[in-house]
Design an enzyme around this catalytic site. Structure first.
Site, PDB file in Angstrom:
ATOM      1  N   CYS A  63      -1.030  58.217  39.331  1.00 11.39           N
ATOM      2  CA  CYS A  63      -1.784  57.894  40.543  1.00 11.39           C
ATOM      3  C   CYS A  63      -1.535  58.960  41.607  1.00 11.39           C
ATOM      4  O   CYS A  63      -0.382  59.298  41.904  1.00 11.39           O
ATOM      5  CB  CYS A  63      -1.369  56.525  41.062  1.00 11.39           C
ATOM      6  SG  CYS A  63      -2.165  56.062  42.620  1.00 11.39           S
TER       7      CYS A  63
ATOM      8  N   CYS B 205      -1.219  50.225  42.681  1.00  4.52           N
ATOM      9  CA  CYS B 205      -2.051  50.065  43.884  1.00  4.52           C
ATOM     10  C   CYS B 205      -3.538  49.923  43.590  1.00  4.52           C
ATOM     11  O   CYS B 205      -4.351  49.832  44.500  1.00  4.52           O
ATOM     12  CB  CYS B 205      -1.826  51.233  44.839  1.00  4.52           C
ATOM     13  SG  CYS B 205      -2.477  52.814  44.230  1.00  4.52           S
TER      14      CYS B 205
ATOM     15  N   ASP C 136       0.560  76.318  16.515  1.00 11.72           N
ATOM     16  CA  ASP C 136       0.211  75.092  17.229  1.00 11.72           C
ATOM     17  C   ASP C 136       1.015  75.034  18.520  1.00 11.72           C
ATOM     18  O   ASP C 136       2.201  74.704  18.511  1.00 11.72           O
ATOM     19  CB  ASP C 136       0.504  73.860  16.373  1.00 11.72           C
ATOM     20  CG  ASP C 136      -0.108  72.594  16.961  1.00 11.72           C
ATOM     21  OD1 ASP C 136      -0.219  72.510  18.199  1.00 11.72           O
ATOM     22  OD2 ASP C 136      -0.483  71.694  16.194  1.00 11.72           O
TER      23      ASP C 136
ATOM     24  N   CYS D  19      -4.539  68.090  22.881  1.00  8.35           N
ATOM     25  CA  CYS D  19      -4.566  69.212  21.946  1.00  8.35           C
ATOM     26  C   CYS D  19      -5.793  70.107  22.122  1.00  8.35           C
ATOM     27  O   CYS D  19      -5.701  71.325  21.947  1.00  8.35           O
ATOM     28  CB  CYS D  19      -4.453  68.727  20.507  1.00  8.35           C
ATOM     29  SG  CYS D  19      -5.710  67.526  19.998  1.00  8.35           S
TER      30      CYS D  19
ATOM     31  N   CYS E   4       0.347  56.928  44.787  1.00 12.65           N
ATOM     32  CA  CYS E   4       1.727  56.407  44.721  1.00 12.65           C
ATOM     33  C   CYS E   4       2.503  56.922  43.518  1.00 12.65           C
ATOM     34  O   CYS E   4       3.661  56.531  43.314  1.00 12.65           O
ATOM     35  CB  CYS E   4       1.720  54.882  44.719  1.00 12.65           C
ATOM     36  SG  CYS E   4       0.989  54.154  43.242  1.00 12.65           S
TER      37      CYS E   4
ATOM     38  N   CYS F  15      -4.809  52.658  38.700  1.00  6.84           N
ATOM     39  CA  CYS F  15      -3.370  52.615  38.972  1.00  6.84           C
ATOM     40  C   CYS F  15      -2.849  51.192  38.752  1.00  6.84           C
ATOM     41  O   CYS F  15      -3.415  50.214  39.251  1.00  6.84           O
ATOM     42  CB  CYS F  15      -3.081  53.071  40.398  1.00  6.84           C
ATOM     43  SG  CYS F  15      -1.329  52.970  40.830  1.00  6.84           S
TER      44      CYS F  15
ATOM     45  N   HIS G 142      -8.008  67.388  15.135  1.00  8.99           N
ATOM     46  CA  HIS G 142      -6.967  68.206  15.755  1.00  8.99           C
ATOM     47  C   HIS G 142      -7.493  69.632  15.826  1.00  8.99           C
ATOM     48  O   HIS G 142      -8.400  70.019  15.078  1.00  8.99           O
ATOM     49  CB  HIS G 142      -5.671  68.153  14.954  1.00  8.99           C
ATOM     50  CG  HIS G 142      -4.505  68.767  15.672  1.00  8.99           C
ATOM     51  ND1 HIS G 142      -4.241  68.540  17.009  1.00  8.99           N
ATOM     52  CD2 HIS G 142      -3.531  69.627  15.253  1.00  8.99           C
ATOM     53  CE1 HIS G 142      -3.164  69.202  17.367  1.00  8.99           C
ATOM     54  NE2 HIS G 142      -2.724  69.872  16.323  1.00  8.99           N
TER      55      HIS G 142
END
Length: 504
Positions: free
Chosen positions: A103, A138, A205, A161, A106, A135, A188
């Protein structure tokens, strides 16, 4: 290609054609001189080059002392070490992983709430998909645009990825490496870099800080691969076979397109990509492709570091994708059996030579493979030195640190610890360090790794214990081998790790 999607195998062929055309076009962005300059401005290239030269020299010195360990392997050059340093910097200092955004108000965790319509600015940077979050503290709304432009990713420096491979491939081209973008149809993406010293393409990778471990996905993550394609400005290559040691099984899953038709599709794309190339350039590409095809014809067993689970992403996310593997966060808890409760004794050993635990206090029951009873492990593998005929548990090759933990949980037995006898064999070299500790309740005891029995009375009354080993330090490119846990000869019959716990 027909405007309407064909049915059956034609639909699969159309899907592959779309992947080939789309990705062969998009990788041209990595050749943009302005973007490459922008990437170089982010790189501490001088420092990375110095580190590469230092590690290359250290590697040569080590190789000169132990020429028998080379086993005909071609020596790596400075550029190879620069690749290692570049990836390490990218993983540890530059790019970050995002499961869900924090968030902005906060800094609390957020939960997904579905897709959000992209703004014109999002679309400008290739983010046709925008994830929405709320969030948990909040209730503020947050968004996570999935940017698909490497220039924008040099600014945001975060993602999953797709973002990692996209940005890292640009970085590799900016450094001057021949690099190509790898697309795996089982969801991937990563990079390959051509090594002049090895005369072959190296799997890279950045999410895993992993180089030249192509069987990682099949043997470590448990992926059932089907089609894996490599894309560069000059060619498309079907590189699936590099990433599997089970070719017959893999072939049975390649049902989207007839193999001969696939060759025709790739040939058509490559003909378009190579229209402006000179005959010499085309000949060079074809010669390299022949060498690569010969490489694909042979299969091999998974090497050290290729049988480990995924490390990038949260544990829940990795589990949802079934990519945790057998040696990461297994969550195993060692509990007492009925006979152990009756006898008020637990006695277990582990043999690295046989890679098995023996539960002496439970009719000598054998449990195969070291991860089976491990609660948690990070960057750990079992290393077999066939030339020296030794075996041990060590760090993965690219890891600066690693840890392994066993959890003994006796809470359900109604018993508490009286005394402990433990023996652990370790071996360190150069500046390698292994920290061994036992903890229970609020008590922590450091242990020695001298292969001698230690008698502990520090944990009387506790009903759970944690045994941990942390490995770090070492010198040069073989630093990971300078911390060895449970080291013993391949044919040894003794237990380098043994623990007995008496209860009351």
């Amino acid at each position: 290609m027909a405007t309407a999607a064909p049915s059956g195998r034609g639909r699969g062929r159309a899907e592959i054609w779309n992947i080939l055309v789309t990705n062969s076009d998009r990788v041209n962005i990595y050749e943009d001189p302005t973007l490459q300059k922008q990437a170089r401005s982010c790189l501490p290239l001088v420092e990375l080059t110095k580190s590469a030269m230092h590690n290359h020299q250290k590697n040569n010195e080590t190789a000169a002392k132990k020429p028998q360990e080379r086993n005909g392997a071609k020596p790596m050059d400075v550029r190879d070490f620069l690749l290692f340093e570049t990836m390490k910097w990218f993983k540890e200092s530059f790019f970050t992983w995002t499961d869900s955004p924090r968030c902005s108000l906060c800094n609390s965790a957020t939960s997904p709430k579905g897709a959000v319509s992209p703004t014109p600015d999002d679309l400008k940077w290739g983010a046709s998909r925008v994830e929405g979050y709320t969030c948990l503290a909040c209730n503020k709304s947050e968004i996570f645009p999935r940017y698909n432009h490497p220039g924008k990713l040099l600014e945001t420096r975060t993602g999953r990825c797709g973002e990692w491979a996209n940005c890292f491939t640009l970085v590799c081209r900016a450094v001057g490496f021949q690099a190509r973008y790898i697309y795996d149809m089982t969801d991937h993406v990563w990079t390959e870099v051509y090594s002049e010293s090895q005369q072959r393409w190296l799997h890279c990778d950045p999410c895993e800080n992993c180089v030249d471990k192509p069987l990682l996905y099949e043997h470590g993550w448990g992926k059932r691969l089907s089609y894996v394609f490599a894309f560069s400005k000059d060619e498309v290559v079907d590189v699936t076979w590099r990433y599997s040691s089970k070719h017959a099984e893999l072939l049975s899953r390649r049902t989207k397109c007839d193999e001969f038709m696939l060759i025709r599709l790739i040939t058509a794309v490559n003909k378009r990509l190579q229209t402006s190339l000179t005959p010499d350039q085309i000949s060079s590409i074809q010669t390299r492709l022949i060498r690569e095809t010969v490489e694909f014809l042979s299969t091999r067993e998974a090497a050290d570091g290729e049988a480990v689970g995924r490390i990038s992403g949260s544990l829940d996310w990795r589990r949802s994708r079934m990519e945790v593997g057998s040696n990461c966060d297994t969550g195993a808890k060692i509990k007492l059996t009925n006979s152990e409760k009756i006898n008020k004794k637990f006695h277990m050993g582990y043999s690295a030579a046989r890679d098995e635990y023996v539960r002496y206090s439970d009719n000598e029951r054998v449990v195969k493979q070291w991860p089976s009873l491990v609660y948690k492990a990070e960057n750990v593998l079992r290393k077999v030195e066939h030339d020296w005929k030794m075996v041990y548990i060590a760090r993965t090759e690219t890891a600066d640190r690693s840890s392994i933990t066993w959890l003994f949980d006796f809470t359900e037995s109604g018993l508490s610890v009286d005394k402990i006898t433990i023996k652990i064999a370790t071996k360190t070299y150069e500046t390698g360090q292994i920290r061994l500790s036992m903890s229970g309740g609020s008590r922590v005891k450091l242990l020695t790794g001298d292969d001698e029995f230690q008698y502990l009375n520090d944990f009387q009354g506790v009903d759970s214990l944690i045994l941990s080993a942390e490995m770090s330090g070492g010198e040069g490119s073989v630093a990971w081998q300078h911390t060895q846990l449970f080291r013993q000869s391949i044919d040894s019959t003794v237990m380098p790790f043994e623990i007995t716990i008496d209860f009351k």
